[in-house]
Motif scaffolding. Sequence first.
Motif, PDB file in Angstrom:
ATOM      1  N   THR A   1       0.776  -1.153  -0.098  1.00 44.38           N
ATOM      2  CA  THR A   1      -0.050  -0.040  -0.103  1.00 44.38           C
ATOM      3  C   THR A   1       0.867   1.287   0.113  1.00 44.38           C
ATOM      4  N   PRO A   2       0.324   2.566  -0.294  1.00 42.87           N
ATOM      5  CA  PRO A   2       1.296   3.748  -0.375  1.00 42.87           C
ATOM      6  C   PRO A   2       1.727   3.898   0.932  1.00 42.87           C
ATOM      7  N   LEU A   3       2.633   4.501   1.216  1.00 42.20           N
ATOM      8  CA  LEU A   3       3.055   5.086   2.544  1.00 42.20           C
ATOM      9  C   LEU A   3       2.101   6.088   3.120  1.00 42.20           C
ATOM     10  N   PRO A   4       2.089   6.092   4.369  1.00 42.04           N
ATOM     11  CA  PRO A   4       1.057   6.985   5.056  1.00 42.04           C
ATOM     12  C   PRO A   4       1.377   8.398   4.866  1.00 42.04           C
ATOM     13  N   GLY A   5       0.220   9.249   4.417  1.00 38.25           N
ATOM     14  CA  GLY A   5       0.378  10.524   3.939  1.00 38.25           C
ATOM     15  C   GLY A   5       0.077  10.495   2.406  1.00 38.25           C
ATOM     16  N   GLN A   6       0.632   9.367   1.755  1.00 34.23           N
ATOM     17  CA  GLN A   6       0.218   9.532   0.202  1.00 34.23           C
ATOM     18  C   GLN A   6      -1.000   9.279   0.034  1.00 34.23           C
ATOM     19  N   ALA A   7      -1.317   9.666  -1.430  1.00 34.80           N
ATOM     20  CA  ALA A   7      -2.810   9.587  -2.066  1.00 34.80           C
ATOM     21  C   ALA A   7      -2.942   7.804  -2.324  1.00 34.80           C
ATOM     22  N   GLY A   8      -4.012   7.559  -1.890  1.00 36.02           N
ATOM     23  CA  GLY A   8      -4.497   6.084  -1.898  1.00 36.02           C
ATOM     24  C   GLY A   8      -4.863   5.523  -0.514  1.00 36.02           C
ATOM     25  N   TRP A   9      -4.931   4.298  -0.318  1.00 34.04           N
ATOM     26  CA  TRP A   9      -5.458   3.738   0.676  1.00 34.04           C
ATOM     27  C   TRP A   9      -4.184   3.089   1.422  1.00 34.04           C
ATOM     28  N   SER A  10      -3.846   3.659   2.315  1.00 33.44           N
ATOM     29  CA  SER A  10      -2.577   3.101   3.258  1.00 33.44           C
ATOM     30  C   SER A  10      -2.925   2.272   4.541  1.00 33.44           C
ATOM     31  N   TRP A  11      -2.300   1.464   4.896  1.00 33.79           N
ATOM     32  CA  TRP A  11      -2.360   0.456   5.877  1.00 33.79           C
ATOM     33  C   TRP A  11      -1.192   0.588   6.868  1.00 33.79           C
ATOM     34  N   VAL A  12      -1.481   0.654   8.043  1.00 32.92           N
ATOM     35  CA  VAL A  12      -0.524   0.630   9.302  1.00 32.92           C
ATOM     36  C   VAL A  12      -0.843  -0.386  10.434  1.00 32.92           C
ATOM     37  N   LEU A  13      -0.153  -1.288  10.468  1.00 31.71           N
ATOM     38  CA  LEU A  13      -0.459  -2.570  11.448  1.00 31.71           C
ATOM     39  C   LEU A  13       0.359  -2.318  12.868  1.00 31.71           C
ATOM     40  N   GLY A  14      -0.326  -2.521  13.863  1.00 34.45           N
ATOM     41  CA  GLY A  14       0.538  -2.403  15.361  1.00 34.45           C
ATOM     42  C   GLY A  14       0.019  -3.324  16.094  1.00 34.45           C
ATOM     43  N   ARG A  15       0.852  -3.790  17.152  1.00 35.64           N
ATOM     44  CA  ARG A  15       0.552  -4.526  18.190  1.00 35.64           C
ATOM     45  C   ARG A  15      -0.414  -3.996  19.199  1.00 35.64           C
ATOM     46  N   GLY A  16      -1.390  -4.711  19.893  1.00 36.18           N
ATOM     47  CA  GLY A  16      -2.478  -4.270  20.802  1.00 36.18           C
ATOM     48  C   GLY A  16      -2.090  -4.878  22.168  1.00 36.18           C
ATOM     49  N   SER A  17      -1.243  -5.680  22.409  1.00 37.76           N
ATOM     50  CA  SER A  17      -1.125  -6.189  23.744  1.00 37.76           C
ATOM     51  C   SER A  17       0.361  -6.666  24.184  1.00 37.76           C
ATOM     52  N   THR A  18       1.232  -6.686  23.265  1.00 32.20           N
ATOM     53  CA  THR A  18       2.728  -7.207  23.714  1.00 32.20           C
ATOM     54  C   THR A  18       3.523  -6.149  23.200  1.00 32.20           C
TER      55      THR A  18
END
Length: 326
Positions: A148-165
């Motif tokens: 996906t495009p980098l965050p901040g760029q045009a299009g649909w960007s995805w960022v994944l992150g941990r929620g408990s560890t």
Amino acid sequence: MSLATVLTRPSRQNVSTLDPSGPDVPAKREKTVMVRQEVRPGGEGERLSLASSACAIVALVCAWVLLQLLVLGGLAHARSQHILYAEFRSELAQATAPTGALDYAGKPVRPGAPVALLTSSSIGLKQVVVDGTASGDLVAGPGHLRDTPLPGQAGWSWVLGRGSTYGAPFDKITDLGNGDTISVVTGEGKVDYTVVDVRRAGDPVPAVPSGTSGGLLTLVTADSHGFLSALRASSAVYVDATTDKALADGPVAVAVPPSELVMARDTSSLPTLTLLLAVLTGLVLAVSIARRHFRASLVWLVSTPVVIALAWAVTDQVTRLLPNLM
């Protein structure tokens, strides 16, 4: 004094001699001698020693895995973020920060390299985003899904992150509400997004804003509630935010391996994990044999640091086998 009185009155020496419990005769004390029981090879004692050594080492490894995932992992994450922030700040100053799938030299951006700074004052979020979303990449911080495009760029960007560890950087993203702001800084500049939805699997997906400056940012983490459920999360939660001031998009990876998808596991660590477990089995045998010839306290004093080092290495490999958003 009459002769009869002298004959009938016992002397002190006679009293002490006649009464063994008198003060002049010390009581005899029994000495207790500790005899170390010999462990015969192949006997029941050896089997019990082997079983107790195995149980103790397995318990120590399991306790260390939980300690590293929930406590020490947070310290490692904080240190990684400090290093990544300094590296990304230097790249921004030198105008060498990545603006797509390729770095300033035209080579593919290495997994784990910093590519963006993600902030939101609404939930106190401030994280350096790395490139790649495999379990090993997300130990250091949130990761950019590379196809996906980098965050901040045009299009649909995805960022994944941990929620408990490992610091749980995305544990509060579900507290974001419609209208809250998420800011992204990349090598091209700063872009502000506005949160429009918090959704789960099956919910409708918002449309990407039209035009060359329209962008949709989706933050993803494990969907869990409470301490125990966080360790067995099996689904994901999504936070969508939009902007109409996105920057020009750069090169994007054509595809990513299955280990970088949402809630994916990285099975490439299995060979290393197998080797470490074999070493751990050898350590159990070594401890059992050593306990035949040395005191148990001395054996554990020497072997415990080795067990902890192995437990640390085992945890690093086990982490890759767990869902990447956990």
